[in-house]
Structure formats: structure tokens, C-alpha cells
Design a protein around this motif. Sequence first.
Motif, PDB file in Angstrom:
ATOM      1  N   LEU A   1     -12.365   1.863  10.810  1.00  0.00           N
ATOM      2  CA  LEU A   1     -11.049   0.856   9.955  1.00  0.00           C
ATOM      3  C   LEU A   1     -10.813   1.716   8.357  1.00  0.00           C
ATOM      4  O   LEU A   1     -11.846   2.072   7.794  1.00  0.00           O
ATOM      5  N   ALA A   2      -9.598   1.502   8.255  1.00  0.00           N
ATOM      6  CA  ALA A   2      -9.203   2.150   7.099  1.00  0.00           C
ATOM      7  C   ALA A   2      -8.072   0.907   6.326  1.00  0.00           C
ATOM      8  O   ALA A   2      -7.350  -0.187   6.719  1.00  0.00           O
ATOM      9  N   VAL A   3      -8.224   0.492   4.935  1.00  0.00           N
ATOM     10  CA  VAL A   3      -8.168   0.018   4.255  1.00  0.00           C
ATOM     11  C   VAL A   3      -6.744   0.066   2.959  1.00  0.00           C
ATOM     12  O   VAL A   3      -6.950   1.685   2.534  1.00  0.00           O
ATOM     13  N   GLU A   4      -6.301  -0.222   3.096  1.00  0.00           N
ATOM     14  CA  GLU A   4      -5.112   0.315   1.683  1.00  0.00           C
ATOM     15  C   GLU A   4      -4.378  -0.772   0.619  1.00  0.00           C
ATOM     16  O   GLU A   4      -4.213  -2.070   1.378  1.00  0.00           O
ATOM     17  N   VAL A   5      -4.614  -0.518  -0.428  1.00  0.00           N
ATOM     18  CA  VAL A   5      -4.151  -1.416  -0.690  1.00  0.00           C
ATOM     19  C   VAL A   5      -2.816  -1.406  -1.958  1.00  0.00           C
ATOM     20  O   VAL A   5      -2.233   0.459  -2.686  1.00  0.00           O
ATOM     21  N   GLU A   6      -1.765  -2.401  -1.481  1.00  0.00           N
ATOM     22  CA  GLU A   6      -0.432  -1.854  -1.871  1.00  0.00           C
ATOM     23  C   GLU A   6       0.200  -2.997  -2.995  1.00  0.00           C
ATOM     24  O   GLU A   6      -0.934  -3.661  -3.652  1.00  0.00           O
ATOM     25  N   GLY A   7       0.965  -3.030  -3.828  1.00  0.00           N
ATOM     26  CA  GLY A   7       1.801  -3.386  -4.873  1.00  0.00           C
ATOM     27  C   GLY A   7       2.852  -2.587  -5.556  1.00  0.00           C
ATOM     28  O   GLY A   7       2.238  -1.682  -6.196  1.00  0.00           O
ATOM     29  N   TYR A   8       4.200  -3.500  -5.348  1.00  0.00           N
ATOM     30  CA  TYR A   8       5.007  -2.554  -6.788  1.00  0.00           C
ATOM     31  C   TYR A   8       3.780  -2.591  -8.049  1.00  0.00           C
ATOM     32  O   TYR A   8       4.759  -1.785  -8.868  1.00  0.00           O
ATOM     33  N   ALA A   9       3.352  -3.434  -8.257  1.00  0.00           N
ATOM     34  CA  ALA A   9       2.892  -3.535  -9.560  1.00  0.00           C
ATOM     35  C   ALA A   9       1.966  -2.230 -10.275  1.00  0.00           C
ATOM     36  O   ALA A   9       2.085  -1.673 -11.286  1.00  0.00           O
ATOM     37  N   PHE A  10       1.735  -1.227  -9.572  1.00  0.00           N
ATOM     38  CA  PHE A  10       0.522   0.005  -9.415  1.00  0.00           C
ATOM     39  C   PHE A  10       1.883   1.022  -8.294  1.00  0.00           C
ATOM     40  O   PHE A  10       1.089   1.954  -8.905  1.00  0.00           O
TER      41      PHE A  10
END
Length: 323
Positions: free
Chosen positions: A259-268
Amino acid sequence: MNSTGGTEFTADDLARLARDGVLLTEWAHAAGWPPGRVKRRLRSGRWQPICRGAWAPPGVVVDWEHRARALQLLQPRLVCSHRSAAVLHRIELLDGPRATDPVELTDPHPALQRRRPGTLVRLIPLDACDVTVRKGLRVTTPVRTVGDVIRLGSRDEAVVAADSALSRRRVRGVVRPPLIRSPGLLREELLSKGPTRKGSRRASLWLPLVDPLSGSPAETVARLRMHDAGLHPETQVPLCFPTDGRTLRPDFLFRPEGLAVEVEGYAFHGTREAHERDTERFNRLASHPEVRRALRFTAATVLHRPHEMIATVQATLAELRDG
């Protein structure tokens, strides 16, 4: 000369006395300006008050850096520290810099202080090695800055600041190198230099949670939330694609389950274009032979609804184990 035989001072003469966007009235007095003349010229020229005795030229947006510069010119012993120093060094904080934040300063030589609106002055000793210069301002060094922040902050803010200073980051559009070489230097700052200072021992207990591989505040918070839930994935694991030799590093990898988990978001990630690149990267990551499932969470979910992230990760891990 004017009609009374005195020197005729012009607005340009006054402007030439300013340094880095700050004018002290004492400089004008030292240059021969009569006090009444200075006051009238400043008002008629629409100069902007920064604090008592300091002014900014007309049309300039007065921010906290102007206040910090003016205060250091008025009281040279003051040093920018804590959150203000973190902003100057481009060290990310959990809630980021805010326009309403006070200028945080350290006075290494305790004396009677005049309270000034919009400032927070702490009376704390500083060694010469604790002080450097950024953007013309005297400021605590990165390691002392992070040490000060994590002594006073929460666990999450402490680890966010430490992760940021230990890693290469793009902060407010600027890529900067790591500011602290190793977590060991932070431990030395907390224990060897100030073990009895309030918060030092508590903060030292958080150092094992620091990870220089973290890429953003949201990643740090996601890792802490998973840690609290008993989940301990690997971070930034290099996954090589045999077809073209390209390597991708997922933010988190539960290797046994795939299981791969990615954290995304315009803020960063900065821009819409960067977000689109991250989407393409995520799709490619999901096709890697070691990855059976890939999850993606926005910074908003991680920071404001972490229970949703944890529940999804736990359910997916259980499904992969059963499958």
C-alpha cells in the motif's frame, strides 16, 4: 538657505536619510532637521508610522519585516527569534506565517523594555554563535530557531518545524537546502546548551519522531497521525521502474501489504501545474509492481479530518491482508 538664514530641507533630503525602507526621526534630528520641521514634513509627505520614532516612505506596504527592522535600529541588541526567525529562514510552521503575528524578538541583555504594540520580546540569553544575519536583520540561527520553536510549541508544530529545517524544501516559491545537518544538532541544542530551560526535556522526547525525508508539513502531520494510530509505514522509499529505470518515491509505503499513500494539496505543492504533475505521478506509482493499492489524501483532509485518512488506511490494509 531660506529667508531666515537657516538651511532649507526638502522631501528628497528626508528620503535620502532612510535605510532599507525605514527612517528614524533621530537621524533627521542628527542631520540638522528641527523637530517641528521633521514632524510637519513627515505628515505632509504621507510617511507612515511603523512604531514610535520610526517611519516608512509613502506608498510602501508596512509589514512585520519593517517593524522588525525599525525595532532593531532603535534597539540594536534585539534579535529576531522564534516564529519571526522561522519565517526569515523559510522554516515551515504548522499554521504558517500570519499577517497578524507579532514580531518575536529575543533580548539577550535584560533591561527595562518599552512595550510596543505588535511585538513580543523574550528575555533569554543568547551566545554569539546563536545569532546570524538574514535579509539585513539579526536573527537566531536555524538550529537555535527550531530549538526555540519546539520548546514552546505543541508536538505537531515541533516536528513540522524540525522536519522542515532538516530537509530541502520549496517554501514560498524558493527552493532552499537543508538548514540543519542532522537531528543530533537539535538534540545538542535542547540538552547540551539548555537542559534546564523550560520545555527542553519535553521537546527532546519528540526528536525520535523527526524525519528529514518528509516533504511538507502535511506529510509530517500525516505521519504523526498514523504513528498515533499504531501505523508505521516506510517514508520516501525509492521504487524503480524496470521498463525505463525511472524512480518514484511514495510519501509512505506499507511494503508487506503493497500500500502506497500520497499526501497532496495546492497548499503545499504551489500551483495547478504542479498539482497536475503530481496526479500523473500518482497514476504511474499505482502501476509499480510492488504497489497493490495506492491512496491519495489532500492536505485539507490530513490537517482537518485526519480520522477519515486513518480509517481509510486501516480498512485498505485489512482488505489487502485478507486478499
